[in-house]
Scaffold this active site. Structure first.
Site, short mmCIF file in Angstrom:
data_model
loop_
_atom_site.label_atom_id
_atom_site.label_comp_id
_atom_site.label_asym_id
_atom_site.label_seq_id
_atom_site.Cartn_x
_atom_site.Cartn_y
_atom_site.Cartn_z
N VAL A 52 0.75 -1.12 0.16
CA VAL A 52 0.08 0.06 -0.08
C VAL A 52 0.74 1.27 0.02
O VAL A 52 0.25 2.23 -0.22
CB VAL A 52 -1.16 -0.10 1.01
CG1 VAL A 52 -1.93 -1.26 1.16
CG2 VAL A 52 -0.22 0.16 2.48
N SER A 131 -7.04 3.42 15.13
CA SER A 131 -6.69 3.02 16.41
C SER A 131 -6.82 3.77 17.86
O SER A 131 -6.88 5.05 17.50
CB SER A 131 -5.06 2.43 16.45
OG SER A 131 -4.58 2.49 17.68
N TYR A 145 3.25 6.34 14.84
CA TYR A 145 2.14 5.46 14.63
C TYR A 145 0.76 6.45 15.08
O TYR A 145 -0.27 6.03 14.35
CB TYR A 145 2.22 4.07 15.53
CG TYR A 145 0.98 3.41 15.43
CD1 TYR A 145 0.66 2.46 14.48
CD2 TYR A 145 0.29 3.11 16.49
CE1 TYR A 145 -0.31 1.72 14.55
CE2 TYR A 145 -0.95 2.28 16.52
CZ TYR A 145 -1.21 1.53 15.45
OH TYR A 145 -2.29 0.78 15.42
#
Ligand SMILES: NC(=O)c1ccc[n+]([C@@H]2O[C@H](COP(=O)([O-])OP(=O)(O)OC[C@H]3O[C@@H](n4cnc5c(N)ncnc54)[C@H](O)[C@@H]3O)[C@@H](O)[C@H]2O)c1
Length: 239
Positions: A52, A131, A145
């Site tokens: 991706v 998340s 992240y």
């Protein structure tokens, strides 16, 4: 038909399994093609090579899928890399690599899939795996992240707004720590055990619960749900 990115293992494989059980033909797009093929064989689905982080690879994978199976109804943007680093220790190459997969990859897959839906005047469903770290900064994963996942939640809203008139819904699920090998692999077994014991529910999140929510959001009669970020975090973050 459904395309699950990063479907070779972990949450992506659990999502693919739930979709297959719900009657979907499933394609697992993963940069680990041999593992994706093994998982696809187990589930009765198909595998395609997909990185991706690469615009060209996304277009090639979509071309292959469309030629072989037709354009999917559902895209699940699940592929991501997790890194546990303190902010002062993050090197810029790792920062860029996390953003290239988690944020840029999410944007590109969504945009290129949606362009194809629009070109054929088709409705569809997109589910982003965000998340809890994108909402509260996370407990152990790094700033790169957490920031990438916060941005995925934002992309979800903007794509949802722009695609809603065309019958294409875009939603996110924001899981807390899940009962998956990647947690201990990323932050270490001791830290993973500490997080698990500190959860209000007393147990890590069940990947199958996330997978069932994906199936729900993908329903043809779920067109009123768009732009949402669904919290599934064992009560760790109540907002
Ligand atoms: N594990 C958790 O506790 C947790 C919590 C919240 C959110 N999430 C999210 O759930 C998703 C899946 O996590 P997981 O724990 O199953 O991770 P995992 O590392 O077990 O699996 C990730 C999969 O993505 C694939 N992948 C990685 N980079 C890719 C790329 N560039 N192109 C295509 N495929 C690629 C990997 O090969 C692997 O199959 C991620 O989006 C993650 O951020 C996980």
């Amino acid at each position: 038909m459904a395309l699950v990115t990063g479907g070779a293992r972990g949450l992506g494989a659990a999502i693919a399994e739930a979709l297959a059980a719900a009657g979907y033909q499933v394609v697992l797009g993963d940069r680990d093609l041999s593992l994706a093929q093994a998982t696809a064989t187990r589930l009765g689905g198909h595998a395609v090579a997909l990185d991706v982080a690469s615009e060209a690879a996304i277009e090639t994978a979509l071309d292959t899928i469309e030629a072989t199976h037709g354009l999917p109804w559902l895209l699940v943007n699940n592929a991501a890399i997790m890194k546990a680093q303190k902010v002062l220790d993050i090197d810029i190459d790792t920062f860029d690599a996390v953003m290239a997969v988690n944020l840029r990859g999410n944007f590109l897959c969504t945009q290129r899939f949606a362009r194809r839906l629009r070109a054929r005047d088709q409705a569809g469903r997109i589910v982003n795996i965000g998340s809890l770290a994108g909402q509260n900064g996370g407990t152990a994963t790094g700033a790169h992240y957490a920031a990438s996942k916060g941005a995925v939640h934002t992309l979800t809203k903007v794509f949802a707004r722009d695609l809603a008139p065309h019958g294409i819904t875009v939603n996110a699920i924001a899981p807390g720590p899940l009962d998956l090998p990647s947690v201990a692999e990323t932050i270490g077994a001791d830290a993973a055990a500490r997080i698990a014991s500190g959860l209000p529910t007393g147990h890590l999140g069940d990947p199958a619960t996330i997978a069932r929510m994906v199936v729900e959001l993908a329903r043809a009669d779920a067109g009123s749900i768009t732009g949402a970020t669904i919290d599934i975090n064992c009560g760790l973050y109540l907002r």
